[in-house]
Write a protein that holds these residues in place. Structure first.
Motif, PDB file in Angstrom:
ATOM      1  N   ALA A 203      -7.549  13.203  -5.802  1.00 43.67           N
ATOM      2  CA  ALA A 203      -7.525  13.817  -4.478  1.00 43.67           C
ATOM      3  C   ALA A 203      -7.665  12.763  -3.384  1.00 43.67           C
ATOM      4  O   ALA A 203      -6.945  12.782  -2.374  1.00 43.67           O
ATOM      5  N   ALA A 204      -8.597  11.821  -3.573  1.00 42.98           N
ATOM      6  CA  ALA A 204      -8.799  10.776  -2.572  1.00 42.98           C
ATOM      7  C   ALA A 204      -7.557   9.887  -2.449  1.00 42.98           C
ATOM      8  O   ALA A 204      -7.118   9.565  -1.337  1.00 42.98           O
ATOM      9  N   GLU A 205      -6.990   9.501  -3.586  1.00 46.14           N
ATOM     10  CA  GLU A 205      -5.802   8.643  -3.542  1.00 46.14           C
ATOM     11  C   GLU A 205      -4.601   9.398  -2.961  1.00 46.14           C
ATOM     12  O   GLU A 205      -3.790   8.813  -2.243  1.00 46.14           O
ATOM     13  N   ALA A 206      -4.509  10.679  -3.296  1.00 39.94           N
ATOM     14  CA  ALA A 206      -3.400  11.470  -2.744  1.00 39.94           C
ATOM     15  C   ALA A 206      -3.499  11.541  -1.229  1.00 39.94           C
ATOM     16  O   ALA A 206      -2.484  11.421  -0.515  1.00 39.94           O
ATOM     17  N   SER A 207      -4.716  11.732  -0.718  1.00 38.38           N
ATOM     18  CA  SER A 207      -4.902  11.784   0.727  1.00 38.38           C
ATOM     19  C   SER A 207      -4.536  10.447   1.371  1.00 38.38           C
ATOM     20  O   SER A 207      -3.859  10.404   2.408  1.00 38.38           O
ATOM     21  N   ALA A 208      -4.984   9.361   0.735  1.00 37.91           N
ATOM     22  CA  ALA A 208      -4.674   8.035   1.284  1.00 37.91           C
ATOM     23  C   ALA A 208      -3.169   7.765   1.249  1.00 37.91           C
ATOM     24  O   ALA A 208      -2.590   7.252   2.223  1.00 37.91           O
ATOM     25  N   GLN A 209      -2.521   8.113   0.140  1.00 38.33           N
ATOM     26  CA  GLN A 209      -1.077   7.876   0.043  1.00 38.33           C
ATOM     27  C   GLN A 209      -0.303   8.752   1.021  1.00 38.33           C
ATOM     28  O   GLN A 209       0.679   8.308   1.615  1.00 38.33           O
ATOM     29  N   THR A 210      -0.778   9.989   1.186  1.00 43.22           N
ATOM     30  CA  THR A 210      -0.109  10.873   2.138  1.00 43.22           C
ATOM     31  C   THR A 210      -0.212  10.316   3.554  1.00 43.22           C
ATOM     32  O   THR A 210       0.773  10.312   4.319  1.00 43.22           O
ATOM     33  N   SER A 211      -1.396   9.841   3.913  1.00 44.30           N
ATOM     34  CA  SER A 211      -1.575   9.249   5.238  1.00 44.30           C
ATOM     35  C   SER A 211      -0.718   7.998   5.397  1.00 44.30           C
ATOM     36  O   SER A 211      -0.087   7.779   6.450  1.00 44.30           O
TER      37      SER A 211
ATOM     38  N   ALA B 294       2.776   9.029   5.879  1.00 50.02           N
ATOM     39  CA  ALA B 294       2.971   9.564   7.225  1.00 50.02           C
ATOM     40  C   ALA B 294       3.053   8.437   8.256  1.00 50.02           C
ATOM     41  O   ALA B 294       3.904   8.452   9.160  1.00 50.02           O
ATOM     42  N   GLU B 295       2.164   7.447   8.095  1.00 53.61           N
ATOM     43  CA  GLU B 295       2.213   6.311   9.012  1.00 53.61           C
ATOM     44  C   GLU B 295       3.511   5.535   8.854  1.00 53.61           C
ATOM     45  O   GLU B 295       4.121   5.091   9.837  1.00 53.61           O
ATOM     46  N   GLN B 296       3.936   5.359   7.600  1.00 51.65           N
ATOM     47  CA  GLN B 296       5.190   4.655   7.357  1.00 51.65           C
ATOM     48  C   GLN B 296       6.375   5.405   7.958  1.00 51.65           C
ATOM     49  O   GLN B 296       7.259   4.811   8.585  1.00 51.65           O
ATOM     50  N   GLU B 297       6.372   6.729   7.750  1.00 48.86           N
ATOM     51  CA  GLU B 297       7.444   7.535   8.335  1.00 48.86           C
ATOM     52  C   GLU B 297       7.416   7.465   9.858  1.00 48.86           C
ATOM     53  O   GLU B 297       8.468   7.411  10.508  1.00 48.86           O
TER      54      GLU B 297
END
Length: 450
Positions: A255-263, A266-269
């Motif tokens: 869950a923590a890694e998923a949140s970090a990767q999602t963020s 999003a920043e990359q996008e």
């Protein structure tokens, strides 16, 4: 104790084979469907058969790589990717690169070997490769109540080991047999490294080893009673429960890694979007600048054309002014609508005619004295001339005498040979008389050649 990838494979090869046989009994040839959002793995032929799927990774033939599911988290529930992360954490403890590298180059049997190693580290012993696209397969682990195995028997364990050895996957048979007995809740006793006795509820088996390979198998006497077998079964259940508990904890990591990767995505996008917008704005500015430059060049060209036109008109006006001499009339003012006034075709209504010239007789004209006036002062009115156009072939009659002595030339038709003798005789008759009159010609006659 550090382990290798092959050690993990050897530890799960026999129990994996038994679970795969159980899965085949459930699925048979039935179609299936998988829904990771539920998550569920369901057989189309019997909706009552539903298992829990876990995504390990995907192999792509076109890309030529294996990609672990933990490379891109946030697209699946945490529980679905937890076994993959659990495998990664276990691989990190043993420094196994294949289990900690997010993308690997495909080799023969790589996906299956990774799945066997993951089974040892997760306690989920059934796997199923599913086709998810052209040349792309997703490898999933499955568990559920319907997959639970019955109490072990030596007869079944013997068949499973014989079947697994045919694949040639196991390398260290001693490790494979010892792990299988412990995970199944059976008892194993080692006499030496060359022989071991496995005891289950229905009897016992003796296995012989030669250089780490199973060389023989035979029935044997049980070495423990039922109470010891119950203890072994409880120990096996605790091992599976321990791995299941670890998997629940790993879900928090997922869950923590998923949140970090999602963020991060999003920043990359957002950065990519900003870069695209900046590129688009720059491209728009460049297009507008180019358009303005083009319009400016067009205006400059039009202004230059206007200046050149004005200069040409000024030059023409100056030329006309220079030709505008008092008392003269130039052809460009007479023929205002004609570009070439001298190059005109004859009018179509012109009629042929006869031209005659008359002058006063020589005796009626007094020749002026030599000093009276110069030739340039002679008035043209002293000579009377009459011209009549009669035909294209005409003859000038310049005096009364010549008119009286004029004889038309012999008529001949075009193409007839001329009568040279007759013409010569006519000239001889006329010439003497003309010589006599020649002396009587006055100044004007001599001047005009009459």
């Amino acid at each position: 104790m550090m382990k290798t990838l092959q050690d993990l494979i050897d530890e799960s090869i026999f129990i994996s084979t038994e679970y795969q046989a159980r899965l085949a009994e459930l699925t048979g040839d039935s179609d299936w469907s998988v829904d990771f959002s539920a998550p569920s793995f369901t057989l189309e032929a019997d909706n009552s058969v539903t298992l829990n799927p876990y995504l390990l990774g995907t192999e792509s033939e076109s890309r030529g790589t294996w990609i672990w599911s933990w490379k891109e988290l946030g697209y699946f529930p945490d529980a679905v990717v937890a076994p993959a992360i659990q495998t990664r954490e276990g691989g990190a403890q043993h420094s196994i690169d294949e289990l900690t590298t997010d993308e690997l180059t495909l080799k023969d049997g790589l996906a299956r070997r990774l799945a066997l190693a993951a089974k040892t580290l997760t306690g989920v012993y059934a796997h199923y490769p599913v086709q998810v696209g052209p040349g792309v397969r997703a490898w999933i682990l499955l568990d559920g109540d319907l997959l639970e195995l019955e109490a072990p028997t030596v007869n079944r364990m013997g068949r499973v080991m014989a079947q697994a050895l045919q694949t040639g996957t196991a390398v260290n048979h001693l490790k494979a047999v010892d792990s299988y007995a412990r995970l199944r809740g059976a008892h194993i006793a080692w006499d030496t490294e060359a022989t071991a006795v496995i005891t289950a509820s229905d009897g016992a088996l003796r296995l012989w080893f030669d250089e780490g390979k199973i060389s023989g198998i035979e029935a044997a006497e049980p070495t423990v009673d039922a109470s010891e077998l119950n203890r072994c079964a409880a120990h096996a259940a605790s091992l599976r429960e321990q791995l299941r508990s670890e998997r629940s904890e790993v879900e928090n990591i997922a869950a923590a890694e998923a949140s970090a990767q999602t963020s991060a995505r999003a920043e990359q996008e957002a950065r990519e979007k900003a870069e695209r917008e900046q590129d688009d704005a720059q491209a728009t500015a460049e297009r507008e600048a180019a358009q303005r430059q083009k319009e400016a060049e067009a205006r400059e060209e039009a202004a230059r054309a206007e200046r050149e036109k004005a200069e040409r008109e000024a030059e023409l006006a100056a030329a006309r002014e220079a030709e505008n001499v008092e008392g003269t009339t130039t052809t460009d003012r007479v023929y205002t609508e004609v570009e070439e006034p001298y190059n005109q075709a004859p009018s179509e209504d012109i009629q042929p005619g006869r031209v005659t010239t008359n002058s006063l007789p020589a005796e009626q004209v007094e020749e002026p004295a030599a000093n009276d006036r110069s030739d340039e002062q002679i008035d043209d009115t002293e000579v009377l001339e009459t011209e009549t156009v009669e035909s294209n072939d005409y003859e000038v009659v310049d005096s009364e005498e010549k008119r009286r002595g004029y004889k038309p030339a012999a008529f001949r038709v075009a193409g007839d040979a001329p009568d040279l003798a007759a013409e010569r005789k006519e000239r001889e008759d006329v010439e003497p008389e003309a010589e006599q009159k020649k002396e009587k010609k006055g100044f004007f006659s001599r001047f005009f050649g009459l």
